[in-house]
Design a protein around this motif. Structure first.
Motif, short mmCIF file in Angstrom:
data_model
loop_
_atom_site.label_atom_id
_atom_site.label_comp_id
_atom_site.label_asym_id
_atom_site.label_seq_id
_atom_site.Cartn_x
_atom_site.Cartn_y
_atom_site.Cartn_z
N LYS A 1 5.69 39.33 36.83
CA LYS A 1 6.29 39.37 35.50
C LYS A 1 5.61 38.44 34.50
O LYS A 1 5.51 38.78 33.31
CB LYS A 1 7.78 38.99 35.60
CG LYS A 1 8.62 39.96 36.44
CD LYS A 1 8.72 41.32 35.78
CE LYS A 1 9.66 42.25 36.50
NZ LYS A 1 11.07 41.81 36.43
N VAL A 2 5.14 37.28 34.96
CA VAL A 2 4.65 36.26 34.03
C VAL A 2 3.46 35.53 34.64
O VAL A 2 3.44 35.25 35.84
CB VAL A 2 5.77 35.24 33.69
CG1 VAL A 2 5.22 34.00 33.00
CG2 VAL A 2 6.85 35.88 32.80
N LEU B 1 3.58 39.34 30.98
CA LEU B 1 3.54 38.37 29.89
C LEU B 1 2.75 37.13 30.29
O LEU B 1 2.76 36.72 31.46
CB LEU B 1 4.95 37.95 29.49
CG LEU B 1 5.86 39.00 28.85
CD1 LEU B 1 7.22 38.40 28.58
CD2 LEU B 1 5.24 39.53 27.55
N ILE B 2 2.10 36.54 29.31
CA ILE B 2 1.50 35.21 29.46
C ILE B 2 2.43 34.22 28.79
O ILE B 2 2.80 34.39 27.62
CB ILE B 2 0.11 35.15 28.80
CG1 ILE B 2 -0.85 36.11 29.49
CG2 ILE B 2 -0.44 33.72 28.85
CD1 ILE B 2 -2.14 36.33 28.72
N LEU B 3 2.83 33.21 29.52
CA LEU B 3 3.66 32.15 28.96
C LEU B 3 2.76 30.95 28.70
O LEU B 3 2.31 30.27 29.64
CB LEU B 3 4.79 31.78 29.93
CG LEU B 3 5.69 30.61 29.54
CD1 LEU B 3 6.26 30.77 28.14
CD2 LEU B 3 6.81 30.45 30.56
N GLU B 4 2.47 30.72 27.42
CA GLU B 4 1.58 29.63 27.00
C GLU B 4 2.43 28.42 26.63
O GLU B 4 3.09 28.40 25.59
CB GLU B 4 0.73 30.08 25.82
CG GLU B 4 -0.20 29.00 25.30
CD GLU B 4 -1.05 29.45 24.11
OE1 GLU B 4 -2.02 28.74 23.78
OE2 GLU B 4 -0.74 30.50 23.52
N ASP B 5 2.40 27.40 27.49
CA ASP B 5 3.16 26.18 27.27
C ASP B 5 2.23 25.17 26.59
O ASP B 5 1.39 24.53 27.24
CB ASP B 5 3.67 25.65 28.60
CG ASP B 5 4.64 24.49 28.46
OD1 ASP B 5 4.66 23.86 27.38
OD2 ASP B 5 5.38 24.21 29.43
N ALA B 6 2.39 25.03 25.27
CA ALA B 6 1.50 24.20 24.46
C ALA B 6 2.16 22.89 24.06
O ALA B 6 1.95 22.39 22.95
CB ALA B 6 1.04 24.97 23.23
N ASN C 1 0.92 40.85 18.86
CA ASN C 1 2.14 40.15 19.26
C ASN C 1 2.88 40.93 20.35
O ASN C 1 4.05 41.28 20.19
CB ASN C 1 3.06 39.89 18.06
CG ASN C 1 4.23 38.97 18.41
OD1 ASN C 1 4.15 38.18 19.35
ND2 ASN C 1 5.31 39.09 17.66
N GLU C 2 2.20 41.12 21.46
CA GLU C 2 2.77 41.91 22.55
C GLU C 2 2.78 41.19 23.90
O GLU C 2 3.70 41.40 24.69
CB GLU C 2 1.97 43.22 22.73
CG GLU C 2 2.07 44.17 21.56
CD GLU C 2 1.14 45.35 21.71
OE1 GLU C 2 1.39 46.39 21.09
OE2 GLU C 2 0.13 45.24 22.45
#
Length: 435
Positions: A183-184, A221-226, A248-249
């Motif tokens: 999923k991610v 999805l890519i979860l980018e934790d910035a 934005n997808e």
């Protein structure tokens, strides 16, 4: 007669205490202990004057004060959402329209941790897969355990997540029929917690390409934790992974005001695809009816006045000095210790310290030796998940220079060298902590 046992939910039974709790407790309970453990901010640089000025301005105006003290919306303060979008797009050197973004794609959260949890509630059923770099942010691993998700990892090198290894893992999962469970893909791509490493420009582009290529029957999805992005003090200015998602997808971008401003304001934010944002807002409404409204008004006022930006610039100097001091102390204390090596972060809070042949884990000899010497670190194994054979590295440490004072950094590294020497010499030590 005792009461009947409580019948708890499966999620509650899967949720356990964070492994770092012991180390935070030890730091609080032990006078004189130098703690490189908890990822806390520099206390002396917290923006007391700036927050006081913003609060005075708001509360001196009855109408503004009443608005700030009233309930806000689940989505977040409109002006702050606009400012957040301008901030992130400004860092990327693009206009929001270039990425098909408007302030409606921004959600204000109670710290970035809330977004991580809410996204899990939206995306994961027990048995679903999240792929992360190894090592990774161990608090997120605990959250995934609560949701019943399985964590698979790919290695890192000096350029961040190994995207070739990611591609190979996804291909294996496709061939085994497990790709629908993915999923991610999760990454802390700027000055990573826990290693301090940063994902390279080329790998940022490829990461989005890989997620798109394997999104056949469903979207990954890519979860980018910035979270640490604004604390850059050397190296190139790298665009976000989100900037390579022009429709934005595929990318959820999340960050926080805790690191570049003040954790006590407890405010984070995310930029999300619309079909991810909508269910998150539904769940968030059940959680809190909206994050703290007063904090949002304070941050918006500080951003509008320039106080926020000036404070973030000040912090970059503070943490650069601390980083340099820790690296200098490591070089001085460990230059004759061939088993030792460490990362050189371009920002953030963390140095990743490796000791070949030394068990740095919670039940190994170095933790009690370090405590006896008066210093505390986070065992690196907390950032890993066991492989198929139950193995994971046990020779790494996370050293955080965020909360320690400059004299404590120098003294703490000296104490760590003393503890390593004691372990190398095989001197008697106290019992392991057994966390």
């Amino acid at each position: 007669m005792p009461p009947a046992p409580l019948s708890r939910s499966g999620k509650s039974r899967r949720t356990t205490d964070s492994p770092i709790t012991y180390f935070i407790k030890k730091a609080l309970e032990t006078p004189g202990l130098v703690s490189f453990a908890a990822g806390l901010v520099d206390e002396g640089s917290l923006p007391v004057d700036e927050v006081r000025a913003a609060a005075t301005e708001i509360l001196s105006d009855p109408r503004a004060g009443q608005t700030a003290l009233q309930y806000g919306s689940t989505h977040g303060m409109p002006e702050l959402r606009r400012q957040v979008l301008d901030l992130v797009c400004g860092l990327d050197g693009v206009n929001p329209s270039d990425l098909n973004l408007t302030p409606n794609d921004v959600c204000i959260t109670t710290g970035s941790q809330q977004l991580l949890y809410l996204l899990g509630e939206v995306m994961f059923d027990p048995g679903d897969i999240v792929i992360s770099e190894a090592p990774s942010y161990f608090v997120y691993h605990s959250l995934l355990q609560s949701h019943g998700a399985e964590v698979l990892t790919v290695p890192m090198d000096e350029h961040g997540m190994d995207v070739d290894a990611l591609d190979a893992l996804l291909d294996r999962l496709r061939r085994s029929g497990d790709l629908p469970r993915v999923k991610v893909i999760y990454t802390v791509d700027y000055f990573q917690n826990p290693t301090g490493l940063t994902l390279s420009l080329e790998r940022r582009k490829r990461l989005v390409e890989i997620a798109k290529r394997y999104s056949t029957a469903h979207r990954i999805l890519i979860l980018e934790d910035a979270a640490y992005r604004e604390l850059k003090f050397s190296g190139p200015d790298l665009p976000s992974i989100k900037s390579f998602d022009p429709a934005n997808e595929f990318v959820v971008y999340t960050s926080t005001f805790s690191k570049p401003c003040a954790p006590g304001l407890k405010t984070g934010y995310a930029i999300l695809p619309p079909d991810v944002l909508a269910p998150i807002l539904h769940l968030k409404g059940s959680h809190d009816f909206g994050s703290t409204n007063l904090s949002q008004h304070l941050l918006s006022r500080m951003m509008a006045s320039g106080a926020y930006q000036a404070h973030a610039e000040k912090l970059r100097t503070v943490y650069r000095n601390k980083r340099d001091l820790m690296l200098s102390a490591l070089e001085s204390e460990f230059r004759d210790f061939p088993a030792a090596r460490w990362t050189v972060p371009d920002g953030g809070f963390y140095v990743w310290f490796t000791l070949d042949g030394v068990d740095t884990g919670p039940n190994g000899p170095l933790v009690p030796a370090a405590l006896e010497a008066g210093v505390l670190y986070v065992p690196g194994e907390f950032g890993h998940v066991p492989d198929a054979n139950g193995h994971m590295p046990k020779n790494e440490c996370r050293l955080c220079y965020g909360v320690a004072t400059e004299p404590e950094i120098t003294e703490g590294i000296r104490r760590l060298r003393k503890a390593c020497a004691a372990v190398a010499a095989g001197k008697p030590k106290k019992e392991p902590v057994g966390v």
